[in-house]
Design a protein around this motif. Sequence first.
Motif, short mmCIF file in Angstrom:
data_model
loop_
_atom_site.label_atom_id
_atom_site.label_comp_id
_atom_site.label_asym_id
_atom_site.label_seq_id
_atom_site.Cartn_x
_atom_site.Cartn_y
_atom_site.Cartn_z
N VAL A 1 0.86 -1.18 0.00
CA VAL A 1 0.00 0.00 0.00
C VAL A 1 0.90 1.24 0.00
CG1 VAL A 1 -1.86 -1.17 1.24
CG2 VAL A 1 -0.15 0.12 2.53
N ASP B 1 -3.29 -12.44 -0.21
CA ASP B 1 -4.28 -12.07 0.81
C ASP B 1 -3.71 -12.20 2.22
OD1 ASP B 1 -6.08 -11.54 -1.16
OD2 ASP B 1 -7.28 -13.36 -0.89
N GLN C 1 -1.35 -9.34 2.79
CA GLN C 1 -2.09 -8.09 2.98
C GLN C 1 -2.62 -8.00 4.41
OE1 GLN C 1 -5.37 -7.54 0.28
NE2 GLN C 1 -5.72 -5.43 0.89
N ARG D 1 -1.64 -5.06 7.11
CA ARG D 1 -2.63 -4.21 7.78
C ARG D 1 -2.52 -4.33 9.30
NH1 ARG D 1 -5.67 -1.65 4.27
NH2 ARG D 1 -5.80 -2.45 2.13
N GLY E 1 -4.55 2.48 2.97
CA GLY E 1 -5.53 2.63 1.91
C GLY E 1 -5.70 1.33 1.13
N ALA E 2 -6.18 1.49 -0.10
CA ALA E 2 -6.42 0.32 -0.96
C ALA E 2 -5.10 -0.34 -1.35
CB ALA E 2 -7.18 0.75 -2.21
N LEU E 3 -5.19 -1.61 -1.70
CA LEU E 3 -4.01 -2.34 -2.15
C LEU E 3 -3.46 -1.66 -3.41
CD1 LEU E 3 -2.35 -4.96 -1.57
CD2 LEU E 3 -3.79 -6.08 -3.28
N TYR E 4 -2.17 -1.32 -3.37
CA TYR E 4 -1.53 -0.63 -4.48
C TYR E 4 -0.86 -1.61 -5.43
CZ TYR E 4 2.06 2.14 -6.90
OH TYR E 4 2.88 2.71 -7.84
N GLN F 1 0.40 -5.97 -5.91
CA GLN F 1 0.57 -7.35 -5.47
C GLN F 1 1.60 -8.02 -6.37
OE1 GLN F 1 -3.16 -9.41 -5.54
NE2 GLN F 1 -3.71 -8.70 -7.57
#
Length: 354
Positions: free
Chosen positions: A135, A190, A193, A197, A208-211, A213
Amino acid sequence: MSGGPDLVVLGLGPAGRALAHRAAAAGLTVRAFDPAPDARWRRTLGLWADELPDWLSDGVVAAVSSPAVIARTRHALRRDYAVLDVDALQDALPLDGVDVRAERAGRDGHDDAFVVDARGPSASSGAPRQTAAGVLVPVGSHDELWMDWRPAPGVPDSAPASFLYAVRVSEDALLLEETCLAGAPAPAVDELQARLRARLADRGIAAGALYEQVDFPLLSPGPRRGRGWCGLGVRGTTLHPATGYSVAGSLAFADDAVAALHAGRNPVGPDAVAAHRLRAAALRALLGMSAHEQRAFFEVFFGLPDRHIRAFLSGRPTTTTNAAAMAAAFAAAPWGLRRRLARAVTPPGSRPRR
């Protein structure tokens, strides 16, 4: 020669495009095959700033960090790390004079042309992989770290290891990426991630949102070179099996390959293959370590003299410098890690019978 090309490049990702561009600029007749030659690149690309070739302008650099490593203690790297502007890099590698074919092709059927296979990963079920989830956060909200091996909250030592990568990607943005350096199998994106977080929540940082992967193999089966051809990237020797880094090696390869072809040599020589095998042995050692052992190993590795760290991370490896770095790590490691390293670098058939 006849009207055929001197060089055929299979694949126009960063490695293949750099080679095609530099070879054409050096006067070689180049044909390149890629099913989507104009596709824009999106993955974050980074390298040590001192390994950026002098034929690329500083305009391809999006941001520079001066990161540290934390294994069990903090280690200053004393070296700047650059993240590239991938659009600027792609635009800096025009294919003027290259015969670009928007189609797939294999290594055979190119007459007397030398073939460089830069098509990326082949089918390699079960190959060790690197995975990551990242992120963006504002610069200043987190330290710049090339590797932070401290475990994310709630992750037990029995789980596959991962580290936090925190580097600038622009003047005001920092990429925080939870990364499994090597796994077989590697944690899914996943899972990484979720770890990221949890790590950020523990430090009071809003994510924020996943930038980005990441999921790619660190090895590809088969030889690295043969008569009239060589591999590049994961198919060759420029992707480091123990780190996943390939950008610096692939950019350096472009001019090295042109010089080799002008001299009638295969661009991937025996020493490059031997150095790659040593690095693959380091990968095997990492795969055999628990999360606790990996942290212990990197504490040892980043405590080595700077020349050994630079040699092992170099985009232009040699057998001698890699062997020296690995020998230094072995000598500095505690006995448990020494056994692990010795098993990884010793071919099974050469071990003494008991």
